[in-house]
Design an enzyme around this catalytic site. Structure first.
Site, PDB file in Angstrom:
ATOM      1  N   GLU A   9       0.860  -1.208   0.000  1.00  0.00           N
ATOM      2  CA  GLU A   9       0.000   0.000   0.000  1.00  0.00           C
ATOM      3  C   GLU A   9       0.886   1.245   0.000  1.00  0.00           C
ATOM      4  O   GLU A   9       0.716   2.162   0.791  1.00  0.00           O
ATOM      5  CB  GLU A   9      -0.880   0.033   1.259  1.00  0.00           C
ATOM      6  CG  GLU A   9      -1.509  -1.294   1.628  1.00  0.00           C
ATOM      7  CD  GLU A   9      -2.473  -1.221   2.798  1.00  0.00           C
ATOM      8  OE1 GLU A   9      -2.027  -0.892   3.904  1.00  0.00           O
ATOM      9  OE2 GLU A   9      -3.667  -1.486   2.602  1.00  0.00           O
TER      10      GLU A   9
ATOM     11  N   CYS B 291     -10.404   0.441   7.551  1.00  0.00           N
ATOM     12  CA  CYS B 291      -9.827   1.744   7.913  1.00  0.00           C
ATOM     13  C   CYS B 291     -10.477   2.895   7.135  1.00  0.00           C
ATOM     14  O   CYS B 291     -10.640   3.994   7.670  1.00  0.00           O
ATOM     15  CB  CYS B 291      -8.327   1.736   7.658  1.00  0.00           C
ATOM     16  SG  CYS B 291      -7.878   1.119   6.027  1.00  0.00           S
TER      17      CYS B 291
HETATM   18  O1  FUB Z   1      -2.493  -0.091   9.282  1.00  0.00           O
HETATM   19  C1  FUB Z   1      -3.652   0.641   9.586  1.00  0.00           C
HETATM   20  C2  FUB Z   1      -4.388   1.003   8.320  1.00  0.00           C
HETATM   21  O2  FUB Z   1      -4.792  -0.168   7.639  1.00  0.00           O
HETATM   22  C3  FUB Z   1      -3.542   1.750   7.316  1.00  0.00           C
HETATM   23  O3  FUB Z   1      -3.518   3.107   7.488  1.00  0.00           O
HETATM   24  C4  FUB Z   1      -4.179   1.357   6.035  1.00  0.00           C
HETATM   25  O4  FUB Z   1      -3.354   1.587   4.940  1.00  0.00           O
HETATM   26  C5  FUB Z   1      -4.498  -0.100   6.256  1.00  0.00           C
HETATM   27  O5  FUB Z   1      -3.385  -0.888   6.026  1.00  0.00           O
HETATM   28 ZN    ZN Z   2      -7.958   2.893   4.501  1.00  0.00          ZN
END
Ligand code: FUB
Ligand code: ZN
Length: 674
Positions: A341, A437
């Site tokens: 990501e 999230c």
């Molecule tokens: O790791 C916490 C949250 O979950 C991150 O900000 C997002 O990218 C997802 O991975």
């Molecule tokens: Zn998110």
């Protein structure tokens, strides 16, 4: 010049489009998410949020009563799922599951500021009470470790998100305090902050968050409580980050020793993904996990602004350049690769494999707003608008009932269904996610929208976003109520009317790059405004009835990317006002790659009704290749037959509200006929 935000209480969004979005969050998103947090949504992956809070509360109560509590060890990794029937006292979900509910409370708090509502407050109070009951006696508050073994707390800051959950708790607590005047959650956040502060700090243990946010949250806690120790704690986390010996390496080796493994000979360089490969003041490029990077940047901008740290500020500017100059999609999306990501290398901006997480665009909005607080410069506001109007909004369906986590700029459902490289892409918005999230993050940002429209200094107010609203400004100590009317891009006129009060000072209007031939009149007479960093500032003695009118042209624009960006170098996309447009199968049929359109094509700008929501749209004269009967390869000089077509474009944010289908932002141009 010192500028600050205009508190949410002082701005009332009246813009029909944006008001609808905020109301949607209140009516659809917040109630739905509450059900999700309580695992009451049939067919959706369980959240486990309330389950974990209640179980942790039982653990805390048992410990307080001097009884014993048997932790249920979690499986290795960041996700715990029940193998068979769920155990009452086990932790489930992602290690950062607590944060989902914190974001939800934050969204509710903003909504309560906008409009008090006893029932809604009572609902959120249930969540607040559940959190407070789960707090341990020493202030520690993280259900993962309370349930799986407290002795392991703070042993894996890199992966296990305790400081991330703390950050979201603190953000929620400040908003809840501001909304309700209640200090229950604020006390919980302060107690947890102090618990953290007793462990990490100058002369204590070194450590920093593996997923940033604590830095900006501590700043918020400092601003709300006036307790300077929280600002110092934020600075400490920033100062430790990326220095040797790497705290992530130390903890990694401690864990290895416990498992009987030999230590790794590693330096901070290993932790680039976590933005801990170098001291923050030496950062040159946006790297690693996109949300983490931009939350870090936001915290750095906060601290730099409040402490006057020039080296930190210079690093923020370099980060800004790297993100917006080399690594941002035209939709304001960031974090191009699904591998981690993360941010990819400069100019790597593929359309179909794009990750572009909704949270990352939100993080960019946060960063931009903080840069803007430190330095009034239209560039920051422009990017804030770009991310907000395009990727953030695309994250939520027009009916508020489903969400995108990943936001590609080209989708071909047939490919997504068979191509493993596109496994992260969804062809339709999802009702909920195991890793949820994004939805609550969208909810908290849209509920807090009013705070993004203006900033104010002692003698000036600046308009950054053209969102219709009523606001209470203050210029040189005198109150001024104003009304902003805008309907961009359809109405090529924005007005600001003083509705009450009188004051002397400047009102600055951002000069957006999507507008041309901008001019101003005050009470019908033209004025020359001073241009300052991309704002036209009108200074005068204002009084009730004064009306500033910003006149402009908002034409359809064809955009091209820097040719260093290999993927879309030869293509064009269209934008109208702040909206990036896209072609959808629903309007244009399949195989959107066959469309050929000139950047100067004859266009009709219209308003389209997408699922009951009026959105700006465009119809353009174009061609469509007709490759039927054409062999796989041919001599390049042999042309493929084509036919005339009308290309219909709708805003990117509105895509995929009419069922599954293809979508494309970047289109193939036809050479201009001179
Ligand atoms: O790791 C916490 C949250 O979950 C991150 O900000 C997002 O990218 C997802 O991975
Ligand atoms: Zn998110």
């Amino acid at each position: 010049m010192k500028t600050s935000l205009l508190p949410l209480r002082q701005v009332r969004v009246t813009d029909p489009f944006w008001q609808r979005e905020t109301q949607l969050v209140r009516d659809a998103v917040i109630p739905y998410q509450w059900e999700a947090l309580n695992d009451r949504v049939a067919g959706a992956a369980p959240s486990w949020w309330m389950h974990n809070m209640r179980a942790a509360a039982r653990a805390v109560a048992a410990k307080k009563a001097g009884g014993t509590w048997k932790p249920v060890p979690a499986p290795k990794g960041m996700l715990s799922e029940p193998a068979a029937a769920p155990e009452e006292n086990a932790f489930y979900g992602w290690v950062f599951q607590d944060s989902d509910g914190y974001k939800w409370i934050e969204a509710v708090a903003y909504q309560l500021i906008l409009r008090p509502d006893e029932q809604l407050q009572a609902l959120a109070q249930q969540a607040v009470d559940a959190i407070c009951a789960a707090q341990e006696e020493d202030g520690y508050l993280d259900t993962y470790y309370t349930l799986t073994g407290r002795e392991k707390a703070f042993s894996n800051l890199r992966d296990n998100h305790e400081l991330y959950c703390f950050g979201h708790l603190a953000e929620a607590a400040v908003a809840w305090h501001q909304a309700t005047g209640r200090d229950d959650l604020l006390n919980a956040a302060v107690r947890f902050a102090d618990c953290i502060g007793r462990k990490f700090g100058p002369g204590l243990e070194r450590g920093c968050p593996g997923h940033e946010i604590a830095e900006m949250a501590l700043v918020r806690l400092y601003l709300e409580t006036g307790e300077e120790r929280f600002l110092r704690q934020a600075e400490f986390f920033l100062d430790v980050r990326g220095t040797e010996p790497s705290t992530f390496a130390l903890e990694e080796n401690r864990r290895r020793a416990e498992e009987g493994l030999p230590p790794l000979e590693v330096t901070a360089k290993r932790y680039r993904y976590h933005q801990a490969d170098r001291p923050v003041r030496e950062i040159k490029e946006a790297v690693g996990h996109a949300v983490r990077q931009l939350y870090l940047a936001s915290g750095m901008a906060d601290v730099a602004r409040l402490t006057g740290d020039e080296a930190m500020w210079a690093a923020c500017r370099r980060l800004w350049r790297s993100v917006t100059g080399e690594k941002m999609y035209v939709t304001g999306g960031v974090g191009g690769t699904h591998v981690g990501e993360a941010f990819s290398y400069p100019y790597d901006l593929p359309s179909d494999t794009a990750y572009s997480e909704t949270c990352a665009a939100i993080a960019l909005v946060f960063f931009a707003r903080r840069m803007l607080e430190a330095e009034t410069n239209a560039e920051y506001a422009g990017v804030m608008e770009q991310a907000l109007y395009n990727t953030v909004l695309a994250g939520i369906a027009l009916d508020g009932k489903s969400f995108f986590y990943v936001n590609p700029l080209e989708v071909n459902p047939e490919a997504v269904h068979v191509d493993e490289r596109l496994r992260h892409v969804k062809t339709v918005r999802q009702k909920w996610f195991g890793c949820a999230c994004c939805p609550p993050n969208v909810a908290r940002l849209l509920s807090d929208l009013g705070q993004y429209i203006f900033t104010v200094s002692e003698s000036n107010a600046y308009v950054h976003l053209y969102i219709g609203c009523e606001a209470q400004l203050c210029l040189n100590g005198s109150a001024l109520k104003v009304k902003l009317d805008a309907e961009v891009p359809r109405r090529e006129e924005i007005t600001l009317t003083v509705t009450e009060g009188s004051a002397e000072g400047g009102i600055g209007f951002r000069l957006p790059d999507w507008a041309e031939n901008i001019s101003f009149t005050v009470n019908g007479a033209s004025v020359r405004a001073e241009e300052e960093n991309g704002y036209a500032v009108i200074r005068r003695a204002w009084q009730a009835g004064d009306t500033v009118c910003m006149h402009f042209d908002a034409p359809l624009r064809a955009l091209a990317v820097n040719p260093l960006s290999r993927e879309t170098a030869e293509q064009i996309c269209f934008a109208w006002g702040p909206y990036i447009l896209c072609a959808e199968e629903a309007d244009n049929g399949k195989n959107l790659q066959l469309i050929r359109v000139s950047p100067k094509a004859k266009a009709r700008l219209t308003e389209e009704n997408v699922c009951g929501v009026p959105v700006p749209a465009a119809s353009l004269e174009a061609f469509r290749l007709c490759p039927e009967g054409t062999p796989l390869y041919r001599r390049a000089e042999e042309s493929v037959p084509c036919e005339n077509t009308t290309l219909k474009l709708v805003p990117y944010f509105a895509w995929n509200n009419r069922g599954e289908g293809e979508m494309r932002v970047w289109l193939h141009p036809i050479p201009e006929v001179k």
